[in-house]
Design a protein around this motif. Structure first.
Motif: not given
Length: 120
Positions: A100-102, A64-65, A40-43, A107-114
């Motif tokens: 929000l800052g986290v 989320y930043v 799953v880590d490769r997805l 996956g070390e993503a820089p930003v996540e948008i929900q």
């Protein structure tokens, strides 16, 4: 179009356009994808969206930043998502919003948008 192994009871009651999904097929396809990838880590997550203005109204957007302590420009980064959704959906892309800052994201993503959208 009729699919061989997929049946729908009460088809006449569905208000069109509607989204229909088959949970068992999604679960099996996900398991098979993980198996083919080896882990799953490769997805990498990717979400398809339906951009039809008549079908989608954005209700809420949450950004989320992945930020270091002291970073203060969370809302500026979330502005890019807002501009994108408004460009794609027009007025339907306007929503209540927060950023929000986290300390980290998957996956070390820089930003996540929900986003939460309503159909119709």
């Amino acid at each position: 179009m009729k699919l061989k192994n997929y049946h729908l009871e009460g088809e006449e009651k569905i208000i069109s356009p509607a989204m229909i999904y088959y949970r068992d097929a999604i679960v099996e396809n996900t398991k098979r994808t993980i198996e083919l990838a080896g882990s799953v880590d490769r997805l990498w997550y990717h979400v398809k969206t339906h951009k039809c203005r008549e079908l989608v109204t954005m209700q809420r957007q949450m950004g989320y930043v992945n930020a270091e302590q002291g970073f203060q420009l969370h809302s500026k980064l979330a502005d890019f998502a807002t501009e994108y959704f408004c460009g794609e959906l027009g007025e339907a892309g306007v929503a209540a919003r927060a950023a929000l800052g986290v300390a980290s994201l998957p996956g070390e993503a820089p930003v996540e948008i929900q986003i939460i959208c309503a159909a119709g």
